[in-house]
Design an enzyme around this catalytic site. Sequence first.
Site, PDB file in Angstrom:
ATOM      1  N   GLY A   1      -7.528   8.645  -6.834  1.00 33.86           N
ATOM      2  CA  GLY A   1      -8.609   8.399  -5.898  1.00 33.86           C
ATOM      3  C   GLY A   1      -8.548   6.960  -5.405  1.00 33.86           C
ATOM      4  O   GLY A   1      -7.989   6.094  -6.081  1.00 33.86           O
TER       5      GLY A   1
ATOM      6  N   GLN B   1     -11.396  -0.715  -1.635  1.00 27.50           N
ATOM      7  CA  GLN B   1     -10.248  -1.168  -2.432  1.00 27.50           C
ATOM      8  C   GLN B   1      -9.087  -1.659  -1.571  1.00 27.50           C
ATOM      9  O   GLN B   1      -8.179  -2.304  -2.078  1.00 27.50           O
ATOM     10  CB  GLN B   1      -9.759  -0.045  -3.354  1.00 27.50           C
ATOM     11  CG  GLN B   1     -10.771   0.293  -4.451  1.00 27.50           C
ATOM     12  CD  GLN B   1     -10.237   1.374  -5.360  1.00 27.50           C
ATOM     13  OE1 GLN B   1     -10.382   2.547  -5.075  1.00 27.50           O
ATOM     14  NE2 GLN B   1      -9.599   0.994  -6.453  1.00 27.50           N
TER      15      GLN B   1
ATOM     16  N   CYS C   1      -8.618   2.362 -13.079  1.00 28.94           N
ATOM     17  CA  CYS C   1      -8.895   2.080 -11.672  1.00 28.94           C
ATOM     18  C   CYS C   1      -7.754   1.232 -11.122  1.00 28.94           C
ATOM     19  O   CYS C   1      -7.316   0.290 -11.784  1.00 28.94           O
ATOM     20  CB  CYS C   1     -10.218   1.316 -11.568  1.00 28.94           C
ATOM     21  SG  CYS C   1     -10.666   0.861  -9.886  1.00 28.94           S
ATOM     22  N   LEU C   2      -7.284   1.550  -9.922  1.00 27.73           N
ATOM     23  CA  LEU C   2      -6.194   0.779  -9.316  1.00 27.73           C
ATOM     24  C   LEU C   2      -6.609  -0.680  -9.101  1.00 27.73           C
ATOM     25  O   LEU C   2      -5.757  -1.553  -9.017  1.00 27.73           O
ATOM     26  CB  LEU C   2      -5.760   1.411  -7.989  1.00 27.73           C
ATOM     27  CG  LEU C   2      -5.138   2.810  -8.095  1.00 27.73           C
ATOM     28  CD1 LEU C   2      -4.800   3.338  -6.707  1.00 27.73           C
ATOM     29  CD2 LEU C   2      -3.914   2.817  -8.982  1.00 27.73           C
TER      30      LEU C   2
ATOM     31  N   HIS D   1     -16.633   8.150  -9.733  1.00 28.48           N
ATOM     32  CA  HIS D   1     -15.975   6.836  -9.781  1.00 28.48           C
ATOM     33  C   HIS D   1     -15.813   6.256  -8.376  1.00 28.48           C
ATOM     34  O   HIS D   1     -16.138   5.084  -8.135  1.00 28.48           O
ATOM     35  CB  HIS D   1     -14.606   7.009 -10.472  1.00 28.48           C
ATOM     36  CG  HIS D   1     -13.751   5.777 -10.520  1.00 28.48           C
ATOM     37  ND1 HIS D   1     -13.376   5.187 -11.712  1.00 28.48           N
ATOM     38  CD2 HIS D   1     -13.183   5.033  -9.529  1.00 28.48           C
ATOM     39  CE1 HIS D   1     -12.613   4.122 -11.438  1.00 28.48           C
ATOM     40  NE2 HIS D   1     -12.480   4.015 -10.119  1.00 28.48           N
ATOM     41  N   GLU D   2     -15.315   7.088  -7.451  1.00 31.31           N
ATOM     42  CA  GLU D   2     -15.053   6.577  -6.096  1.00 31.31           C
ATOM     43  C   GLU D   2     -16.354   6.297  -5.344  1.00 31.31           C
ATOM     44  O   GLU D   2     -16.447   5.320  -4.598  1.00 31.31           O
ATOM     45  CB  GLU D   2     -14.173   7.560  -5.307  1.00 31.31           C
ATOM     46  CG  GLU D   2     -12.804   7.845  -5.925  1.00 31.31           C
ATOM     47  CD  GLU D   2     -12.004   6.602  -6.268  1.00 31.31           C
ATOM     48  OE1 GLU D   2     -12.158   5.574  -5.593  1.00 31.31           O
ATOM     49  OE2 GLU D   2     -11.225   6.668  -7.242  1.00 31.31           O
TER      50      GLU D   2
ATOM     51  N   HIS E   1     -17.699   3.009  -6.227  1.00 33.00           N
ATOM     52  CA  HIS E   1     -17.044   1.897  -5.519  1.00 33.00           C
ATOM     53  C   HIS E   1     -17.787   1.538  -4.234  1.00 33.00           C
ATOM     54  O   HIS E   1     -17.854   0.369  -3.850  1.00 33.00           O
ATOM     55  CB  HIS E   1     -15.608   2.273  -5.130  1.00 33.00           C
ATOM     56  CG  HIS E   1     -14.575   1.962  -6.172  1.00 33.00           C
ATOM     57  ND1 HIS E   1     -14.361   0.697  -6.656  1.00 33.00           N
ATOM     58  CD2 HIS E   1     -13.680   2.757  -6.808  1.00 33.00           C
ATOM     59  CE1 HIS E   1     -13.373   0.720  -7.545  1.00 33.00           C
ATOM     60  NE2 HIS E   1     -12.941   1.973  -7.669  1.00 33.00           N
TER      61      HIS E   1
HETATM   62 CO    CO Z   1     -11.491   2.690  -8.923  1.00 33.41          CO
END
Ligand code: CO
Length: 160
Positions: A46, A51, A88-89, A130-131, A134
């Site tokens: 995701g 991000q 998480c990236l 999660h997304e 963000h």
């Molecule tokens: Co993330």
Amino acid sequence: MAIRNVVTVGDPVLRKTSRKVERFDEKLGQLLDDMKDTMYKAEGVGLAAVQVGILRRAIVVDVGDGLLELINPEIVETSGEIEDVEGCLSVPGENGLVKRPEYCKIRAQNRKGVWRFYEGTGLKARCFCHEIDHLDGILYTDKQIKNLTAEEIKRLREQD
Ligand code: CO
């Protein structure tokens, strides 16, 4: 196709609230295409627009059953609870144990502006939550029960 730079923890942009997408134009399509490429390249499941430094309410998700482009996503229903490993990236090299709903139903627009409902359990529900976090400047590390070492993750996986 373009890979964008993924911003990492410490960058203040990750703490900002993303604004609603109002224009469903070519520029949005380009952003979504780039987000998809960037997510796949990084082997993530995701990615939120913030991000890649764009404060718009758009996310892409693919937990292995196909790409979803979700614009202005909102959670409409959740049930159950599961504690599981999350990463998480934007938090490279780290993982944490996070409690999330077992089931999650959301509504979102596609790149043409059409609303529909999406639902998921397990990893997909986790990913939706999660997304969407963000988009409100929230990172999983804010919610984690504890940080997990590689050894602890291995042990958890062996229990499954
Ligand atoms: Co993330």
